[in-house]
Write a protein that holds these residues in place. Structure first.
Motif, short mmCIF file in Angstrom:
data_model
loop_
_atom_site.label_atom_id
_atom_site.label_comp_id
_atom_site.label_asym_id
_atom_site.label_seq_id
_atom_site.Cartn_x
_atom_site.Cartn_y
_atom_site.Cartn_z
N ARG A 68 52.89 38.39 -1.01
CA ARG A 68 53.98 38.69 -0.79
C ARG A 68 53.93 37.57 1.22
NH1 ARG A 68 56.93 43.13 -0.68
NH2 ARG A 68 56.55 43.51 1.72
N PHE A 69 54.77 37.08 1.14
CA PHE A 69 54.96 37.28 2.93
C PHE A 69 56.28 37.52 3.20
CE2 PHE A 69 56.67 33.83 -0.32
CZ PHE A 69 57.64 33.67 0.60
N ARG A 70 56.30 36.20 4.95
CA ARG A 70 57.99 37.78 5.13
C ARG A 70 58.60 36.07 5.34
NH1 ARG A 70 54.37 40.89 9.50
NH2 ARG A 70 55.25 43.03 8.90
N LEU A 71 60.19 35.69 5.30
CA LEU A 71 60.75 34.98 5.16
C LEU A 71 61.62 34.63 6.33
CD1 LEU A 71 61.85 32.65 4.35
CD2 LEU A 71 63.25 33.45 2.78
N GLY A 72 61.73 34.62 7.46
CA GLY A 72 62.55 33.66 8.43
C GLY A 72 63.20 32.49 9.00
N GLY A 73 64.76 33.09 9.56
CA GLY A 73 65.65 31.77 9.02
C GLY A 73 66.82 31.81 10.11
N GLU A 78 60.57 40.48 3.86
CA GLU A 78 59.56 40.88 4.14
C GLU A 78 59.69 40.79 2.69
OE1 GLU A 78 57.58 44.12 5.53
OE2 GLU A 78 58.56 43.08 7.23
N GLY A 79 59.08 39.84 1.00
CA GLY A 79 58.86 39.79 -0.34
C GLY A 79 58.24 39.22 -0.73
N ALA A 80 58.60 38.56 -2.30
CA ALA A 80 57.67 37.82 -2.57
C ALA A 80 58.81 36.85 -3.54
CB ALA A 80 57.22 37.82 -4.00
N LEU A 81 58.72 35.86 -4.17
CA LEU A 81 59.23 34.50 -4.46
C LEU A 81 59.64 35.13 -6.30
CD1 LEU A 81 57.93 31.29 -3.77
CD2 LEU A 81 60.52 32.30 -3.10
N ALA A 83 61.72 31.55 -10.62
CA ALA A 83 62.47 30.49 -10.06
C ALA A 83 62.67 30.36 -9.15
CB ALA A 83 64.40 31.43 -10.98
N GLY A 84 62.45 30.59 -8.04
CA GLY A 84 62.21 29.69 -6.96
C GLY A 84 63.60 31.16 -5.96
N VAL A 85 63.50 32.60 -6.74
CA VAL A 85 64.22 33.08 -5.27
C VAL A 85 63.55 33.87 -4.95
CG1 VAL A 85 66.54 34.85 -5.41
CG2 VAL A 85 66.30 33.01 -6.55
N PHE A 86 63.92 34.10 -3.53
CA PHE A 86 62.58 35.59 -2.87
C PHE A 86 63.59 36.42 -3.13
CE2 PHE A 86 61.72 37.96 1.11
CZ PHE A 86 60.66 37.31 1.69
N LYS A 87 62.46 38.06 -3.51
CA LYS A 87 63.31 39.24 -3.24
C LYS A 87 62.65 39.73 -2.98
CE LYS A 87 64.41 38.10 -8.42
NZ LYS A 87 66.12 38.33 -8.40
N ALA A 88 63.52 39.71 -1.64
CA ALA A 88 63.69 40.80 -0.09
C ALA A 88 63.83 42.36 -1.34
CB ALA A 88 64.40 40.32 0.53
N ASP A 89 62.42 43.47 -0.40
CA ASP A 89 62.65 44.56 -0.13
C ASP A 89 62.74 44.92 1.24
OD1 ASP A 89 59.90 44.56 0.98
OD2 ASP A 89 58.56 44.66 -1.18
N GLY A 91 66.51 47.11 7.15
CA GLY A 91 67.06 47.86 6.53
C GLY A 91 66.27 47.94 5.10
N ALA A 92 66.18 48.78 4.41
CA ALA A 92 65.12 49.09 4.16
C ALA A 92 65.37 49.28 1.94
CB ALA A 92 64.21 49.74 4.26
#
Length: 151
Positions: free
Chosen positions: A36-41, A88-91, A94-100, A148-149
């Protein structure tokens, strides 16, 4: 002994101290699937695809790299293509970030410092970003994110 213990704790926590990682940082760190990590951009214009049952796919970019994101749930009202986002989520494998969880910027003057720094570094910074922040409505207000959750 206390200094050694503090150094060990700080070393163990150094990756989690960062508010979020940009797509370039994700590639450089080789973050493993499932961590798990946070992705920003910025949400890549033209990348938003809505599916069934509140499924959404979009791409997050920092100007140099792009990472696909999949999310199932209600997006924040202020979520838009071309604007800042933190997910927020995890890869997955397949390299897709699955956000929750997806956070969108509160107004047109807010941009997370790390996103602004990444845009400046990559040469994608617009000079009017800083001016909007200084003179825009609510310039004295504390920047906030909407959330958004997943359902």
């Amino acid at each position: 002994m206390l200094a050694i213990a503090a150094a060990l704790v700080l070393n163990a926590l150094r990756d989690s101290i960062v508010f979020f990682s940009t797509p370039v940082m994700v590639a450089e760190k080789h973050i493993p699937a499932g961590k798990r990590f946070r992705l920003g951009g910025l949400v890549q214009p033209g990348s938003l695809v809505r599916g069934d049952n509140l499924a959404v796919k979009f791409e997050v970019s920092d100007g140099s790299a792009t990472l696909p994101v999949a999310f199932q749930g209600i997006l924040p009202d202020l979520f838009r293509e071309g604007q800042g986002v933190v997910a927020e989520g995890a890869l997955d494998g397949a390299g897709v970030f699955k956000a929750d969880t997806v956070l969108a910027k509160h107004d047109e003057t807010y941009m997370p410092k790390d996103v602004a720094d990444a845009l400046k570094k990559q040469g994608h910074w617009k000079d009017d970003y800083g001016e909007k922040a200084k003179s825009g409505p609510g310039a004295q207000a504390t920047p906030r994110m909407t959330q958004g959750a997943s359902q």
